[in-house]
Design a protein around this motif. Structure first.
Motif, PDB file in Angstrom:
ATOM      1  N   ILE A 123     -47.570 -49.244 -82.913  1.00 24.35           N
ATOM      2  CA  ILE A 123     -46.992 -48.116 -83.630  1.00 24.35           C
ATOM      3  C   ILE A 123     -47.757 -47.956 -84.936  1.00 24.35           C
ATOM      4  CG2 ILE A 123     -44.918 -47.149 -84.718  1.00 24.35           C
ATOM      5  CD1 ILE A 123     -44.824 -47.333 -81.665  1.00 24.35           C
ATOM      6  N   HIS A 124     -48.300 -46.769 -85.154  1.00 22.21           N
ATOM      7  CA  HIS A 124     -49.062 -46.502 -86.371  1.00 22.21           C
ATOM      8  C   HIS A 124     -48.133 -46.578 -87.582  1.00 22.21           C
ATOM      9  CE1 HIS A 124     -52.053 -45.016 -89.016  1.00 22.21           C
ATOM     10  NE2 HIS A 124     -51.577 -43.788 -89.123  1.00 22.21           N
ATOM     11  N   GLU A 125     -48.650 -47.072 -88.692  1.00 23.46           N
ATOM     12  CA  GLU A 125     -47.814 -47.281 -89.875  1.00 23.46           C
ATOM     13  C   GLU A 125     -47.380 -45.980 -90.548  1.00 23.46           C
ATOM     14  OE1 GLU A 125     -49.934 -49.101 -93.171  1.00 23.46           O
ATOM     15  OE2 GLU A 125     -51.849 -48.634 -92.179  1.00 23.46           O
ATOM     16  N   PHE A 126     -48.110 -44.885 -90.291  1.00 19.39           N
ATOM     17  CA  PHE A 126     -47.776 -43.606 -90.910  1.00 19.39           C
ATOM     18  C   PHE A 126     -47.296 -42.598 -89.860  1.00 19.39           C
ATOM     19  CE2 PHE A 126     -51.053 -45.337 -93.817  1.00 19.39           C
ATOM     20  CZ  PHE A 126     -50.303 -45.359 -94.991  1.00 19.39           C
ATOM     21  N   LEU A 127     -46.550 -41.599 -90.326  1.00 15.52           N
ATOM     22  CA  LEU A 127     -46.151 -40.493 -89.461  1.00 15.52           C
ATOM     23  C   LEU A 127     -47.293 -39.495 -89.354  1.00 15.52           C
ATOM     24  CD1 LEU A 127     -42.601 -39.836 -91.009  1.00 15.52           C
ATOM     25  CD2 LEU A 127     -43.159 -41.325 -89.076  1.00 15.52           C
ATOM     26  N   ASP A 128     -47.274 -38.629 -88.343  1.00 13.69           N
ATOM     27  CA  ASP A 128     -48.282 -37.575 -88.273  1.00 13.69           C
ATOM     28  C   ASP A 128     -47.874 -36.440 -89.216  1.00 13.69           C
ATOM     29  OD1 ASP A 128     -46.281 -36.126 -86.990  1.00 13.69           O
ATOM     30  OD2 ASP A 128     -47.518 -35.545 -85.294  1.00 13.69           O
ATOM     31  N   ILE A 129     -48.663 -35.372 -89.272  1.00 11.57           N
ATOM     32  CA  ILE A 129     -48.386 -34.299 -90.243  1.00 11.57           C
ATOM     33  C   ILE A 129     -47.093 -33.552 -89.935  1.00 11.57           C
ATOM     34  CG2 ILE A 129     -50.816 -33.944 -90.817  1.00 11.57           C
ATOM     35  CD1 ILE A 129     -50.747 -31.464 -89.007  1.00 11.57           C
ATOM     36  N   ASN A 130     -46.579 -33.730 -88.715  1.00 12.61           N
ATOM     37  CA  ASN A 130     -45.308 -33.098 -88.341  1.00 12.61           C
ATOM     38  C   ASN A 130     -44.115 -34.032 -88.531  1.00 12.61           C
ATOM     39  OD1 ASN A 130     -46.422 -30.542 -87.378  1.00 12.61           O
ATOM     40  ND2 ASN A 130     -47.319 -31.752 -85.718  1.00 12.61           N
ATOM     41  N   GLY A 131     -44.352 -35.162 -89.161  1.00 14.35           N
ATOM     42  CA  GLY A 131     -43.266 -36.091 -89.437  1.00 14.35           C
ATOM     43  C   GLY A 131     -42.811 -36.901 -88.237  1.00 14.35           C
ATOM     44  N   ARG A 132     -43.704 -37.093 -87.266  1.00 14.16           N
ATOM     45  CA  ARG A 132     -43.338 -37.838 -86.059  1.00 14.16           C
ATOM     46  C   ARG A 132     -43.931 -39.250 -86.078  1.00 14.16           C
ATOM     47  NH1 ARG A 132     -45.463 -33.370 -81.788  1.00 14.16           N
ATOM     48  NH2 ARG A 132     -47.319 -33.772 -83.071  1.00 14.16           N
ATOM     49  N   PRO A 133     -43.156 -40.256 -85.665  1.00 18.84           N
ATOM     50  CA  PRO A 133     -43.723 -41.594 -85.467  1.00 18.84           C
ATOM     51  C   PRO A 133     -44.798 -41.519 -84.389  1.00 18.84           C
ATOM     52  CG  PRO A 133     -41.333 -41.684 -85.539  1.00 18.84           C
ATOM     53  CD  PRO A 133     -41.705 -40.231 -85.453  1.00 18.84           C
ATOM     54  N   VAL A 134     -45.787 -42.403 -84.478  1.00 17.78           N
ATOM     55  CA  VAL A 134     -46.944 -42.312 -83.590  1.00 17.78           C
ATOM     56  C   VAL A 134     -47.116 -43.592 -82.774  1.00 17.78           C
ATOM     57  CG1 VAL A 134     -49.426 -41.904 -83.459  1.00 17.78           C
ATOM     58  CG2 VAL A 134     -48.067 -40.794 -85.265  1.00 17.78           C
ATOM     59  N   LEU A 135     -47.073 -43.442 -81.447  1.00 16.55           N
ATOM     60  CA  LEU A 135     -47.339 -44.538 -80.523  1.00 16.55           C
ATOM     61  C   LEU A 135     -48.783 -44.414 -80.047  1.00 16.55           C
ATOM     62  CD1 LEU A 135     -46.684 -46.787 -78.441  1.00 16.55           C
ATOM     63  CD2 LEU A 135     -45.719 -45.023 -76.962  1.00 16.55           C
ATOM     64  N   VAL A 136     -49.572 -45.460 -80.258  1.00 19.97           N
ATOM     65  CA  VAL A 136     -50.988 -45.438 -79.876  1.00 19.97           C
ATOM     66  C   VAL A 136     -51.230 -46.410 -78.726  1.00 19.97           C
ATOM     67  CG1 VAL A 136     -53.369 -45.768 -80.640  1.00 19.97           C
ATOM     68  CG2 VAL A 136     -51.653 -44.898 -82.259  1.00 19.97           C
ATOM     69  N   VAL A 137     -51.870 -45.918 -77.670  1.00 22.11           N
ATOM     70  CA  VAL A 137     -52.264 -46.750 -76.532  1.00 22.11           C
ATOM     71  C   VAL A 137     -53.791 -46.715 -76.441  1.00 22.11           C
ATOM     72  CG1 VAL A 137     -52.159 -47.069 -74.029  1.00 22.11           C
ATOM     73  CG2 VAL A 137     -50.133 -46.284 -75.277  1.00 22.11           C
ATOM     74  N   ILE A 177     -50.475 -41.115 -78.569  1.00 21.10           N
ATOM     75  CA  ILE A 177     -51.930 -40.938 -78.524  1.00 21.10           C
ATOM     76  C   ILE A 177     -52.499 -41.942 -77.528  1.00 21.10           C
ATOM     77  CG2 ILE A 177     -54.092 -41.092 -79.803  1.00 21.10           C
ATOM     78  CD1 ILE A 177     -52.619 -40.316 -82.319  1.00 21.10           C
ATOM     79  N   ILE A 178     -53.090 -41.443 -76.462  1.00 22.28           N
ATOM     80  CA  ILE A 178     -53.750 -42.297 -75.474  1.00 22.28           C
ATOM     81  C   ILE A 178     -55.243 -42.239 -75.760  1.00 22.28           C
ATOM     82  CG2 ILE A 178     -53.956 -42.872 -73.027  1.00 22.28           C
ATOM     83  CD1 ILE A 178     -51.075 -42.722 -73.993  1.00 22.28           C
ATOM     84  N   ASP A 179     -55.752 -43.253 -76.418  1.00 23.88           N
ATOM     85  CA  ASP A 179     -57.158 -43.301 -76.814  1.00 23.88           C
ATOM     86  C   ASP A 179     -57.989 -43.748 -75.612  1.00 23.88           C
ATOM     87  OD1 ASP A 179     -59.615 -43.608 -77.973  1.00 23.88           O
ATOM     88  OD2 ASP A 179     -58.943 -44.915 -79.603  1.00 23.88           O
ATOM     89  N   LEU A 180     -58.768 -42.830 -75.061  1.00 26.04           N
ATOM     90  CA  LEU A 180     -59.543 -43.117 -73.846  1.00 26.04           C
ATOM     91  C   LEU A 180     -61.030 -43.332 -74.123  1.00 26.04           C
ATOM     92  CD1 LEU A 180     -57.772 -40.591 -71.462  1.00 26.04           C
ATOM     93  CD2 LEU A 180     -57.530 -43.080 -71.479  1.00 26.04           C
ATOM     94  N   ARG A 181     -61.377 -43.505 -75.351  1.00 26.54           N
ATOM     95  CA  ARG A 181     -62.779 -43.810 -75.682  1.00 26.54           C
ATOM     96  C   ARG A 181     -63.129 -45.200 -75.136  1.00 26.54           C
ATOM     97  NH1 ARG A 181     -62.514 -42.841 -82.042  1.00 26.54           N
ATOM     98  NH2 ARG A 181     -60.565 -43.971 -81.634  1.00 26.54           N
ATOM     99  N   GLY A 182     -64.208 -45.270 -74.387  1.00 33.79           N
ATOM    100  CA  GLY A 182     -64.619 -46.540 -73.791  1.00 33.79           C
ATOM    101  C   GLY A 182     -63.865 -46.904 -72.520  1.00 33.79           C
ATOM    102  N   PHE A 183     -63.035 -45.987 -72.037  1.00 27.68           N
ATOM    103  CA  PHE A 183     -62.259 -46.231 -70.821  1.00 27.68           C
ATOM    104  C   PHE A 183     -63.185 -46.285 -69.607  1.00 27.68           C
ATOM    105  CE2 PHE A 183     -59.918 -44.754 -67.114  1.00 27.68           C
ATOM    106  CZ  PHE A 183     -58.708 -45.436 -67.189  1.00 27.68           C
ATOM    107  N   SER A 184     -62.916 -47.242 -68.701  1.00 28.50           N
ATOM    108  CA  SER A 184     -63.707 -47.357 -67.471  1.00 28.50           C
ATOM    109  C   SER A 184     -62.771 -47.609 -66.295  1.00 28.50           C
ATOM    110  CB  SER A 184     -64.712 -48.515 -67.594  1.00 28.50           C
ATOM    111  OG  SER A 184     -64.028 -49.757 -67.695  1.00 28.50           O
ATOM    112  N   THR A 185     -63.330 -47.698 -65.107  1.00 29.99           N
ATOM    113  CA  THR A 185     -62.512 -47.865 -63.903  1.00 29.99           C
ATOM    114  C   THR A 185     -61.717 -49.168 -63.928  1.00 29.99           C
ATOM    115  OG1 THR A 185     -64.454 -48.807 -62.794  1.00 29.99           O
ATOM    116  CG2 THR A 185     -64.002 -46.462 -62.450  1.00 29.99           C
ATOM    117  N   GLU A 186     -62.221 -50.188 -64.593  1.00 25.32           N
ATOM    118  CA  GLU A 186     -61.494 -51.455 -64.636  1.00 25.32           C
ATOM    119  C   GLU A 186     -60.240 -51.376 -65.522  1.00 25.32           C
ATOM    120  OE1 GLU A 186     -64.520 -53.418 -67.972  1.00 25.32           O
ATOM    121  OE2 GLU A 186     -63.989 -54.526 -66.162  1.00 25.32           O
TER     122      GLU A 186
END
Length: 262
Positions: A123-137, A177-186
């Motif tokens: 969970i990101h320590e800050f809210l987004d600009i819309n005041g929402r908590p942010v879950l990062v995967v 936020i689903i961070d898919l940078r560097g994502f591969s088939t494995e």
């Protein structure tokens, strides 16, 4: 104003009228307040109806926070089911039973420590600009064979609960936020992705405001085509975007997650 004639036909006196818009404005305001009050009373009546039915028909379910007598939870599921009492009861009993079986109330930093240490979700320590908590995967840190799937599921639910606990007053939804940078088939895990959306749909309805798939590589596209039909209306919450979009549209320089800084 109007002219009032006296007995003499040659003399007239101006008499001011009351301002009609004042009365009209007051009437509209009173009407709005009355309508709002009626809505609140109707909602309250339905909450009590659901509460009573749960006590009679599902008395074995737990009580207290997130239990069968939690009026805030009952109201939330009524809203989700468009105030249909039977539909709300059906979905609510399923959610409460799931929370009991999954032992959601027993999830702690310690119980999810092993999965959390991978850095695959937080969970990101800050809210987004819309005041929402942010879950990062972080997709590139998820290896399906490395851990028991149950460990990943517990981490997922723990993070959702943590995000909801950070909701500011007046806010009801979180950003994923689903961070898919560097994502591969494995890293591919159709089962877990389906679990994530199922949890939000059945047990945390309307808590997910938006899902960002960030810099999705070509290998992710077939996975999305498989899972998209299963998501139904939730698929409309998904936005494919770049890391630059995340930086510019969702955070300030001070609140941006460190992994998205240049």
């Amino acid at each position: 104003m109007v002219l009032v004639r006296t007995l003499s036909p040659t003399i007239a006196y101006p008499v001011p009228l009351l301002n009609p818009p004042f009365r009209t404005h007051l009437a509209v305001r009173c009407c709005n307040l009355s309508s709002q009050r009626q809505t609140q009373l109707h909602s309250r009546k339905l909450v009590l109806e659901v509460k009573e039915k749960l006590a009679k028909e599902h008395y074995s379910l737990p009580v207290g926070r997130n239990g069968r007598d939690d009026e805030d939870m009952i109201l939330w599921f009524l809203k989700d089911r468009k105030f249909s009492v039977p539909d709300a009861i059906f979905k609510l009993t399923k959610a409460i039973k799931w929370r009991q079986d999954f032992e959601v109330s027993k999830l702690t930093e310690e119980t999810v420590k092993v999965a959390a240490q991978t850095g695959k979700g937080f969970i990101h320590e800050f809210l987004d600009i819309n005041g929402r908590p942010v879950l990062v995967v972080v997709g590139s840190k998820h290896f399906p064979q490395a851990l028991d799937p149950a460990d990943d599921e517990r981490l997922c639910v723990f993070l959702i609960e943590k995000a909801l606990s950070k909701l500011p007053t007046g806010k009801e939804q979180i950003l994923a936020i689903i961070d898919l940078r560097g994502f591969s088939t494995e890293n591919a895990d159709l089962k877990f992705l389906t679990f994530l959306f199922d949890v939000f749909y059945y047990y945390y309805p309307k808590r997910l405001g938006q899902v960002l798939f960030v810099d999705a590589p070509f290998v992710f596209k077939p996975i999305w085509q498989l899972v998209k039909p299963l998501l139904k209306s939730y698929a409309s919450l998904v936005r494919f975007c770049s890391a630059e979009t995340v930086r510019k549209e969702y955070f300030t320089d001070e609140t941006l997650p460190s992994s998205f800084r240049d």
